[in-house]
Design a protein around this motif. Structure first.
Motif, PDB file in Angstrom:
ATOM      1  N   ASP A   1       0.760  -0.914  -0.035  1.00 50.30           N
ATOM      2  CA  ASP A   1       0.014  -0.094   0.007  1.00 50.30           C
ATOM      3  C   ASP A   1       0.946   1.321  -0.052  1.00 50.30           C
ATOM      4  O   ASP A   1       0.597   2.034  -0.915  1.00 50.30           O
ATOM      5  N   GLN A   2       1.906   1.564   0.879  1.00 48.55           N
ATOM      6  CA  GLN A   2       2.575   2.683   1.004  1.00 48.55           C
ATOM      7  C   GLN A   2       4.044   2.458   0.766  1.00 48.55           C
ATOM      8  O   GLN A   2       4.777   3.476   1.260  1.00 48.55           O
ATOM      9  N   HIS A   3       4.548   1.283   0.461  1.00 50.20           N
ATOM     10  CA  HIS A   3       5.876   1.211   0.240  1.00 50.20           C
ATOM     11  C   HIS A   3       6.162  -0.036  -0.900  1.00 50.20           C
ATOM     12  O   HIS A   3       5.341  -0.792  -1.121  1.00 50.20           O
ATOM     13  N   TYR A   4       7.249  -0.300  -1.051  1.00 48.59           N
ATOM     14  CA  TYR A   4       7.780  -1.428  -1.834  1.00 48.59           C
ATOM     15  C   TYR A   4       8.675  -2.432  -0.917  1.00 48.59           C
ATOM     16  O   TYR A   4       9.402  -1.744  -0.076  1.00 48.59           O
TER      17      TYR A   4
ATOM     18  N   ASP B   1      10.042   3.451   1.143  1.00 50.38           N
ATOM     19  CA  ASP B   1       8.722   4.003   1.186  1.00 50.38           C
ATOM     20  C   ASP B   1       8.236   5.202   0.068  1.00 50.38           C
ATOM     21  O   ASP B   1       9.317   5.270  -0.887  1.00 50.38           O
ATOM     22  N   ASN B   2       7.300   5.683  -0.065  1.00 51.54           N
ATOM     23  CA  ASN B   2       6.963   6.558  -1.108  1.00 51.54           C
ATOM     24  C   ASN B   2       7.684   7.831  -1.334  1.00 51.54           C
ATOM     25  O   ASN B   2       7.707   8.562  -2.273  1.00 51.54           O
ATOM     26  N   ASN B   3       8.626   8.141  -0.255  1.00 51.30           N
ATOM     27  CA  ASN B   3       9.485   9.425  -0.259  1.00 51.30           C
ATOM     28  C   ASN B   3      10.905   8.660  -0.684  1.00 51.30           C
ATOM     29  O   ASN B   3      11.843   9.621  -0.723  1.00 51.30           O
ATOM     30  N   GLY B   4      11.061   7.509  -0.826  1.00 47.84           N
ATOM     31  CA  GLY B   4      12.301   6.937  -1.172  1.00 47.84           C
ATOM     32  C   GLY B   4      13.161   6.752   0.002  1.00 47.84           C
ATOM     33  O   GLY B   4      14.278   6.267  -0.333  1.00 47.84           O
ATOM     34  N   ASP B   5      12.701   6.701   1.126  1.00 50.92           N
ATOM     35  CA  ASP B   5      13.435   6.403   2.544  1.00 50.92           C
ATOM     36  C   ASP B   5      13.448   4.845   2.737  1.00 50.92           C
ATOM     37  O   ASP B   5      12.453   4.270   2.354  1.00 50.92           O
TER      38      ASP B   5
END
Length: 143
Positions: free
Chosen positions: A107-110, A130-134
């Motif tokens: 949902d919110q990450h890979y 996560d979606n921010n690349g963190d």
């Protein structure tokens, strides 16, 4: 999905045109032709009088040469510095090719499965991006 990414990123058969290479690297076509004439890069020409194509590896080489030219180095030195850096890219490619086992979209990450630990085969290393690349790494029990 990991297999598809391997095909995209590590397939040496991917080719781009001179204009695509020029646009992607912000280097004029005449500069690219000159570098090719000097032997710093190579193109693929399937048939005589057909347009030249370039590999993704050549894209990286051109970007590296341009980077070092922008730093004030001569073309010959820029090429040598880029050539030295090529070993780093081979290392990263080898790591990714050998370690990425699977990639799953959540949902919110890979989640990127990097395989089992050599000294703990019952544990797998998973990168959570996560979606921010963190990114964080976690250990999971092997299934």
């Amino acid at each position: 999905m990991a297999r598809e990414l391997h095909k995209i990123f590590f397939n040496s058969k991917l080719q781009i045109t001179l204009s695509e290479l020029s646009e992607a690297c912000e280097v004029s076509p005449s500069q690219i032709r000159y570098w090719e004439k000097k032997g710093y890069i190579k193109s693929i020409q399937g048939q005589k009088n057909k347009s030249h194509k370039y590999t993704i590896a050549t894209l990286g080489t051109v970007m590296g040469i341009k980077y070092y030219l922008n730093q004030g180095f001569t073309l010959a030195v820029a090429y040598e510095k880029q050539n030295q850096r090529r070993g780093l890219f081979k290392c990263i490619k080898s790591f990714a090719n050998g370690r990425i086992q699977n990639i799953e979209a959540k949902d919110q990450h890979y989640e990127i499965d990097l395989g089992s630990l050599d000294n703990m085969p019952d544990k797998r290393v998973v990168a959570i991006v996560d979606n921010n690349g963190d990114t964080k790494l976690i250990l999971r029990d092997a299934e």
